[in-house]
Design a protein around this motif. Sequence first.
Motif, short mmCIF file in Angstrom:
data_model
loop_
_atom_site.label_atom_id
_atom_site.label_comp_id
_atom_site.label_asym_id
_atom_site.label_seq_id
_atom_site.Cartn_x
_atom_site.Cartn_y
_atom_site.Cartn_z
N GLN A 1 46.07 36.86 37.33
CA GLN A 1 45.75 35.42 37.88
C GLN A 1 45.22 34.86 36.73
N HIS B 1 41.84 36.02 30.28
CA HIS B 1 41.31 34.52 29.63
C HIS B 1 42.33 35.00 28.70
N CYS C 1 46.17 27.49 32.67
CA CYS C 1 47.37 27.05 33.17
C CYS C 1 48.35 26.67 32.70
N THR D 1 42.98 40.32 39.54
CA THR D 1 42.22 39.74 38.91
C THR D 1 41.96 39.17 38.13
N ASP D 2 41.39 37.95 37.92
CA ASP D 2 41.61 36.97 36.15
C ASP D 2 41.33 37.02 35.02
N PRO E 1 43.84 31.75 35.41
CA PRO E 1 42.81 30.55 35.87
C PRO E 1 42.94 29.37 35.44
N SER F 1 36.28 39.29 39.55
CA SER F 1 36.24 38.49 38.31
C SER F 1 35.77 39.76 37.62
N LYS G 1 40.15 40.92 45.86
CA LYS G 1 40.10 40.04 44.26
C LYS G 1 38.84 39.87 43.72
N LYS H 1 46.88 29.20 38.83
CA LYS H 1 45.47 28.37 39.59
C LYS H 1 45.98 26.67 39.26
#
Lengths: 278, 232
Positions: free
Chosen positions: A121, A105, A127, A102-103, A123, A65, A63, A146
């Motif tokens: 992912q 946006h 969510c 990875t997250d 964040p 970012s 993991k 999350k």
Amino acid sequence: MSLNKNLFPGNWDGNITHEIRLSRKKPVIMAGPCMFENREIGFQVGSFLKKKCEQLNLPFVFKSSYDKANRTSANSVRGPGVKQGLEWLKELRQELNVPILTDVHSTEQALEAGNIVDIIQIPAFLCKQRELLVAAASTGKVVQIKKGQWATPEEMLEIARFLEKCGNSKITLVERGSCFGYNNLVVDFRNLVEMHKDGHAVIFDATHSVQLPGAGCGKSSGLRHMVHPLVRAAVAVGVDGIFMEVHPNPEKALSDADTQLHMQTAEIILEDIAQILF
Amino acid sequence: MSFFSSCKNFIIEINYQFSKPSVDASVFQVYDFSQWKLQSDSVTTKNLLEANIDWLKKARAESIHPFGVIVSSPKEIELAAKYAHFIYIPGELCRQSDILEAASQTKLPLIVERGCFLAPIDVIRVLEKLKDADVALVDCGTANGYSDTLLDPRVLFLIKKTGKKFGLHLSDLLAPEGISYTHRPNWLSDSSFIEAFVATGQALGASFYVIKSYGKAAISTEIALKYTSGKL
């Protein structure tokens, strides 16, 4: 869903890759540096964790970012950015032969990352962002969501149902602490049970759960010494994965310096997880 | 001159997609195209704001009063800025640097909610990301366990010290949006609490109040005007 056959909703078998599979009997370790600060740190931590997890017979997902998009301060470092970050993640995936998380946006990032990573992912603050969820679902990759620090476990189940309607049942839900007054979080272990109600895989984010958001004068602080006992508790309650951030020198880390684990501490925690499980 | 200084004593009504504009000059409409449709039976992969751009064009052409649009990404900000008179940023996104920067670059007036998770002392960090934008802030309450928020006078006191105009989100204070926690006590949804919220806001300098026309904490403009009449 059939728990007997170890299937998740939508008949998903829990496979992240052919080798790595979600299971309560053997929770997946999702770990790495908070920010992919540079290539060296990423590979150093990734190699270390992979080796340790292999020794302990624990499945491992790397993991990291590439963009910290919601830093407390406008002046904080955000990371290498999407292009460089995804390039490093791709290299690491190939060289270490480990799945990558990875997250993202934005919808654009979700689609781009979906070409490279194994787990996308969402964040916690994002969510409930409809467009982002739709985009993440469309990649067909595992979508890890999350739980917002203010959100109820019931909302997380609704979000998972929404993703399923979007055609993606490969879902994991993450507990990362709930608001507890200002600049503080508390782990509500009931959420590990509640979010599992529909059979979805549940992950415990051990290092973000000990954050003290915004409590460090323009940055988040945290209670690193609480990570180990909380991991023990989560494993005892039952989870499909443990998420934790690890850094060679947390005190010098460019993000989450107060909560990332030293590699030696991560090693101790991993050994303890294995001892509890096996 | 600040848009918010020239628009004193107002109500902001958030509508889910389409609704008729209010005839009352003290009520500004805000349209939410990205409303989280948890109970939706159908899922479209289209961006809901993009899909309704023709409606937004029409609204701009026919609107008598200024209106705003709720946004959830820099892309939506770019679209909304072409038609809306002001941009409305929900609390959950109040820390997202890209969104705040994109909103600031539109040069439009911005209404920014304080996320229920954000300590009031960190509002100043949000304003720093917005640079010199014309901003008004909205307090939606502070998370108090699940599906409940508290109106904390210390928050209003600290927001006032920023020098920005601010308002209270009456609907969110009554019942935060989203699926309620299973064990939420019923007494928390007593609508007569609106009076207490308005009195607190009035005492600490609130300039406007936000209501939602939909959802479990819907408040009509008539009710809002009744409670706030002469108190703004």
